[in-house]
Design an enzyme around this catalytic site. Structure first.
Site, short mmCIF file in Angstrom:
data_model
loop_
_atom_site.label_atom_id
_atom_site.label_comp_id
_atom_site.label_asym_id
_atom_site.label_seq_id
_atom_site.Cartn_x
_atom_site.Cartn_y
_atom_site.Cartn_z
N CYS A 1 0.83 -1.21 0.00
CA CYS A 1 0.00 0.00 0.00
C CYS A 1 0.87 1.25 0.00
O CYS A 1 0.46 2.29 -0.54
CB CYS A 1 -0.95 0.00 1.18
SG CYS A 1 -0.15 -0.02 2.79
N HIS B 1 -1.67 1.63 7.69
CA HIS B 1 -2.01 1.48 6.28
C HIS B 1 -1.82 2.83 5.59
O HIS B 1 -2.09 3.89 6.17
CB HIS B 1 -3.46 1.01 6.15
CG HIS B 1 -3.96 0.95 4.74
ND1 HIS B 1 -3.42 0.11 3.78
CD2 HIS B 1 -4.98 1.62 4.11
CE1 HIS B 1 -4.07 0.27 2.64
NE2 HIS B 1 -5.01 1.18 2.82
#
EC number: 3.4.19.12
Length: 530
Positions: A89, A334
């Protein structure tokens, strides 16, 4: 007084005292030493900014300004989502911010570089050209980023997004140099990448004894901001340019009066970049703890107060991308990003999901990296798009309607978008490695005598960041808005994120590696799409 210009071992000296030379002839900077100057002196404050054109004489202009694309070639609508290949990510969030950087995207879509590139492999510009072209020309689809984009960087675990971002920018800058390997360092600062992201700092030391002034200039590609005592980006910038007193043990050894005397030291932006990359230092080098405070940042930012000259009128930048880290610390979380499409609409780019968003949501994030572009540049690119495209800009009344039309149909994400050109894939193996890049960063780190504020790194190299799916409860407060998804994976088909973010992590080279800690026992087989 006659002005002497002297080139010494990779350093350009502009010295009003012909008998004085720098005590650091091996440093890669330009320095000006002078005493108090009369008001009409050739180097008075009124003309100091003009000097920046002369402080770095170049033997060869690698990317003439007139060669930069002036008109926008970008599609007005938002492009493709990016498949997560297992703890990537940070790669996807960084790539989306670069993809929606107007000057860079326009140059890539012109295909000018690939038509003249003679390298057979390891060219990051060719790799990025292929990626940006695919991403922008495949709206509504999910594409898999080329393995070459993170070759030598991705090691089977999540890395720091800012490090990957600058690793990529640095690799693109080096790709501008084939055939010019012997050029001096000033010529290297004329590359396309430096013209987009680069500028010059000025560190000025004023001797309080003789009032002599020493100016040191150093190039930059991004700006790191200490946010521990700042509530906003503007406050962090004010702290960065706040004068520092040098006295006592830190007294300055003046090169003019040749005495150790008190002095004031000030850091300012001497030349401004077309695109500003502002990094909010949220992570401690020692503990890895995250500064999870909200730091306000504006949609429009006036940088004039932080320039060497503050009397030349506003220098306004507009926000076009935000890179966000969600989670408690650098040990978990994230990465995702928000980008502003050419049509003016904001989108949340969260791996494969592309979701329409609002400026209110964008400005409420705990931002990690902010991307600003000069307002004049953004308006020029936006005007060229509005003249050349048929569909009108996506207005607020259209956002909800389009967002609720249901899931967009797509085939397998790896097969949906056109494949890369073979000759570009052949070039796409990156020669640098993460460790080698970090070594070079240490070698090229700004000299201690230049720094006014110490800029520490972002994350320790051995930090393991766990992916989103393991820590959803720790990130729920970072997603307050309920947005309509424009791009979703089928509910009947498990996503790659679900199958890849636990247990063994797969590197982009397809080699399974063990994760650390409690995941050590897991040996789940992973599907990596080639």
């Amino acid at each position: 007084m006659e002005e002497d210009s002297l080139y010494l071992g990779g350093e350009w000296q502009f010295n009003h005292f012909s008998k004085l030379t720098s005590s650091r002839p091996d440093a890669a900077f330009a320095e000006i030493q002078r005493t108090s100057l009369p008001e009409k002196s050739p180097l008075s404050c009124e003309t100091r900014v003009d000097l920046c054109d002369d402080l770095a004489p170049v033997a060869r202009q690698l990317a003439p300004r007139e060669k930069l694309p002036l008109s926008s070639r970008r599609p007005a609508a938002v492009g493709a989502g990016l498949q997560n290949m297992g703890n990537t990510c940070y790669v996807n969030a960084s790539l989306q911010c670069l993809t929606y950087t107007p000057p860079l995207a326009n140059y890539m879509l012109s295909r000018e570089h690939s038509q003249t590139c003679h390298r057979h492999k390891g060219c990051m510009l060719c790799t990025m050209q292929a990626h940006i072209t695919r991403a922008l020309h495949n709206p509504g689809h999910v594409i898999q980023p080329s393995q070459a984009l993170a070759a030598g960087f991705h090691r089977g675990k999540q890395e720091d997004a800012h490090e990957f971002l600058m690793f990529t920018v640095d690799a693109m800058k080096k790709a501008c140099l084939p055939g010019h390997k012997q050029v001096d360092h000033h010529s290297k600062d004329t590359t396309l990448i430096h013209q987009i992201f680069g500028g010059y700092w000025r560190s000025q030391i004023k001797c309080l004894h003789c009032h002599g002034i020493s100016d040191t200039f150093d190039p930059y590609l991004d700006i790191a901001l200490d946010i521990q005592a700042a509530q906003s980006v503007q406050q962090a910038l004010e702290q960065l340019v706040k004068p520092e007193e040098l006295n006592g043990e830190n007294a300055y050894h003046c090169g003019v009066c040749l005495q150790r005397a008190p002095a004031s030291k000030t850091l300012t932006l001497h030349t401004s970049a077309k695109v500003l990359i502002l990094v909010l230092k949220r992570f401690s080098d020692v503990t890895g703890n995250k500064i999870a405070k909200n730091v306000q940042y504006p949609e429009c930012l006036d940088m004039q107060p932080y320039m060497s000259q503050t009397n030349t009128g506003p220098l306004v930048y507009v926000l076009y991308a935000v890179l966000v880290h969600a989670g408690w610390s650098c040990h978990n979380g994230h990465y995702f990003s928000y980008v502003k499409a050419q049509e003016g609409q904001w989108y949340k780019m969260d791996d494969a999901e592309v979701t329409a968003s609002s400026i209110t949501s964008v400005l409420s994030q705990q931002a990690y990296v902010l991307f600003y572009i000069q307002k004049s540049e953004w308006e020029r690119h936006s005007e060229s798009v509005s003249r050349g495209r048929e569909p009108r800009a996506l207005g607020a009344e259209d956002t909800d309607r389009r967002a609720t039309q249901g899931e967009l149909k797509r085939d397998h994400p790896c097969l949906q978008a056109p494949e890369l050109d073979e000759h570009l894939v052949e070039r796409a193996t990156q020669e640098s490695t993460l460790d080698h890049w970090k070594f070079l960063q240490e070698q090229n780190k700004t000299k201690p005598e230049f720094n006014v504020r110490k800029v520490e790194g972002t994350l320790p190299p051995d930090v393991l960041v766990i992916h989103q799916s393991k820590y959803k409860c720790g990130m729920k407060n970072h997603h307050p808005e309920q947005q309509s998804s424009l791009l979703k994976l089928s509910s009947t088909t498990p996503t790659h994120q679900e199958s890849m973010n636990t247990g063994t992590l797969a590197s982009l080279r397809g080699r399974a590696r063990r994760s650390k800690g409690k995941n050590k026992h897991s040996k789940r087989a992973l599907l990596v799409c080639q």
